[in-house]
Design an enzyme around this catalytic site. Structure first.
Site: not given
Ligand SMILES: [Zn+2]
Length: 680
Positions: A464-465, A468, A471
């Site tokens: 998940h991190e 980010h 991105h």
């Protein structure tokens, strides 16, 4: 030289000391204020190069320096650092408030927007100017003087009332404790939780076992305690916190009413029909009606599954637990027993297959395959010996970005997991500035010379991190305001992160990132199948619960009249009549502890959780259709979503990637809510 004032390369973490903070902040604020004064005094027509660019440069220096301080405060906290951080925070807040409400700055930006240069600017720069104007307006810069004063007063009052709301909730949570004196009442509770209750009682200077409303204590009782009376007692206390039924001294009811009134007034001043419209002005969703239609559509689809979940739970409770009338305080207890009986495997068993030295390379390998990248270990000054640093390169070896990985929990680090930006990609006078990210987690550190072992949930968190981080790092935008995650709508920002989580449920990916701690074997298929089966346990009930909260939040901020005498609770009851299958007892005062919307940033925004999940699931759907490790689709995701940052609306990026607007089918399928429900 003060290391916080060196912007030539990576942060000099090994040298930064608390005594560097105040001089750096003061120097940068003085420089920035002088620059703003100079820009305002300049009689030349404002343009990108003589106005936006120098402001960007100045604000970037401040945010890079202060970002390092904030980062250290979060990961290497010490009394000295905390003190200088808290002493300087108000100065920073004050500076940005000055900028945001400056009518003169606003007018300069407006001049650029209306001038001949605007149409010649890149799409990204046009978007930055439009965003700036929007934010000035939403910040009240355009209001007549008298209304501006009222607007500022509303902001201040709102922040006081919201913080009082969370203080009341915290105090009410802390005020309650229940002492168990009879050991038989403890039956069913895991030994660790019994020990914690014994400790708590000892600390309070009394024999027995003390239970509280703080999450670990409360949840343990609700899930495991055989004593129905004990569960009911704690449930009652928990669900009446900060209400008129809770002694009344910490009652949040008047605050809720005051907050809703202030929000409606604020929205009215800015020309919106209600607060929900104001909240959506910066989000991907367009109108409250669109959000409510979305939630209701999802509710209709989830409902049959929730009804099945509930019927199964009732039957299980009757047959196996001797509970004929399932009550609110039996739900978690019965669910936990049903879950254990149905999917006999333990978290500990799974954990043996996820050592760090296989998971991390497995994750890197995945993005190398998907997005045509290379991830390589690299060197940088770090804040702790456990921190590692990596380069992300293009397939031809060109440096794209760099990131720090700080995985383990320690006393000086705040809880949770998060990604933060250290340096953002942009074009400067000396060329492209390479982006740098922090990935922070709170996993267990390695013991006994063996690699750290992750639970499956922790592996998901890491992915998940990293989503980010990608991105932020793979952006191709060259202007600060919309580069990486900057300027991405709030209800779309979780798309890349939740997207990455999906890979932790792929057999082919897991084969490359698992190895048993002792035997060295990869994750066995039988265990994986059990994990998959358990993944969607009660997902119908869980989905309806999220929808109930989100629909209540949205209707509260667009349909409910805060000046009427109608209690907020009545609206919640109405929402439940519409979408819920579980009806809590009449004494339940859920709104009084709904701090997401009364004290957090989620007012008319709670729907974002499900909204972003639709986007990420549907984006992942294209990978499922074409092979999850398909590099062609990966490259498309990289160029249409990750590279674009906030330079265009999230919906445009999504459509460019998917070829159509988002559909909820993929989310329903991932949550096991697509086919007609069948008894498990
Ligand atoms: Zn996230």
């Amino acid at each position: 030289m003060n290391p916080l004032l060196d912007f030539t390369g990576l942060p000099r973490f090994a040298e930064v000391k608390p005594e560097h903070v105040t001089p750096a902040v003061e120097q940068l604020l003085a420089e920035n204020r002088a620059l703003v004064a100079r820009l305002l005094a300049d009689s030349a027509a404002p343009a990108w190069d003589n106005f936006m660019q120098p402001l960007d440069d100045a604000n970037e220096r401040l945010s890079r320096a202060w970002g390092q301080v904030g980062h250290l405060n979060a990961v290497m906290n010490s009394p000295e650092l905390r003190e200088v951080y808290n002493a300087n925070l108000p100065k920073i807040t004050q500076y940005y408030a000055e900028l945001g409400q400056s009518l003169e700055l606003f007018n300069k930006v407006k001049t650029i927007r209306g001038g001949a240069e605007y149409v010649t600017l890149s799409v990204a720069r046009q978007k930055i100017i439009d965003n700036e104007l929007r934010d000035f307006r939403l910040g009240g810069a355009e209001l007549p003087q008298e209304q501006k004063a009222r607007f500022l007063a509303i902001q201040e009052e709102l922040s006081t009332q919201s913080s009082k709301f969370s203080d009341n909730l915290l105090d009410a949570t802390n005020a309650y404790a229940w002492l168990v004196e009879d050991q038989t009442e403890l039956s069913g509770l895991p030994p660790d939780d019994v020990e914690a209750a014994l400790e708590a009682a000892r600390a309070a200077g009394t024999p027995g076992w003390l239970f509280t409303l703080k999450a670990p204590s409360y949840l343990a009782v609700m899930q495991y305690a055989h004593s129905r009376a004990l569960r009911e007692r704690l449930y009652r206390a928990y669900c009446t916190r900060a209400s008129e039924l809770d002694g009344g001294k910490l009652d949040n009811t008047p605050l809720m009413s005051a907050i809703l009134k202030l929000r409606a007034e604020e929205a009215g001043l800015l020309g919106f029909a209600n607060y929900a419209e104001l909240s959506l002005a910066t989000k991907m969703a367009n109108t409250p009606q669109q959000v409510m239609d979305f939630l209701r559509q999802l509710a209709r689809r989830a409902r049959p599954f929730a009804e099945r979940d509930l019927a199964e739970l009732r039957e299980f409770a009757r047959a196996k637990l001797n509970i004929d009338d399932l009550q609110a305080w039996d739900m978690a207890y019965a669910s936990e027993h049903l879950r254990q009986q149905r999917y006999a495997f333990s978290e500990q068993e799974v954990k043996q297959y996820f050592p760090e030295d296989v998971v991390l390379p497995g994750m890197f390998k995945l993005v190398e395959t998907l997005f045509g990248l290379r991830v390589r270990p690299s060197q940088a000054p770090v804040w702790h010996e456990a921190v590692r640093f990596f380069d992300i390169q293009d397939a031809d070896g060109r440096l794209l970005g760099q990131f720090y990985v700080d995985l383990y929990a320690r006393n000086s680090k705040r809880g949770g997991a998060w990604m933060d930006d250290a340096i953002t990609r942009r074009r400067t006078a000396s060329g492209i500035q390479t982006p740098v990210a922090y990935l922070n987690c709170n996993f267990s550190a390695p013991v006994g010379g063996k690699p750290a072992m992750f639970t499956h949930d922790e592996a998901i968190t890491l992915f998940h991190e990293f989503g980010h981080g990608l991105h932020h790092l793979l952006t191709q935008v060259e202007d600060l305001g919309v580069s990486g995650i900057n300027g991405v709508e709030w209800d779309a920002v979780e798309l890349p992160s939740q997207f990455m989580e999906n890979f932790c449920w792929e057999w082919d990916v897991l084969q490359n990132m698992t190895r048993h701690a002792d035997s060295g074997a990869k994750l066995p298929r039988a265990l994986f199948d059990k994990m998959l089966a358990a993944k969607n346990f009660q997902s119908g009930l869980q989905t309806l619960r999220q929808i109930e909260f989100a629909l209540f939040d949205m209707r509260l901020h667009c349909e409910y009249d805060p000046n009427s005498a109608r209690p907020v609770q009545q609206l919640l009851d109405e929402v439940r009549q519409e979408v819920a299958v579980i009806f809590p007892p009449a004494f339940n005062r859920f709104p009084n502890s709904f701090s997401h919307i009364f004290a957090g940033g989620y007012a008319a925004g709670y729907y974002s959780y499900k909204w972003a999940e639709v986007l990420s699931a549907d984006a992942y759907g294209l990978f499922e259709e074409s092979g999850v490790l398909n590099p062609a689709v990966g490259n498309q995701f990289r160029s249409e979503i990750l590279a674009m940052g906030g330079s265009r609306p999230a919906m445009k990026s999504f459509v460019a990637f998917r070829g159509r607007e988002p559909s909820i089918d993929a989310l329903l399928r991932h949550n096991g809510l697509l086919e007609q429900p069948q008894a498990a």
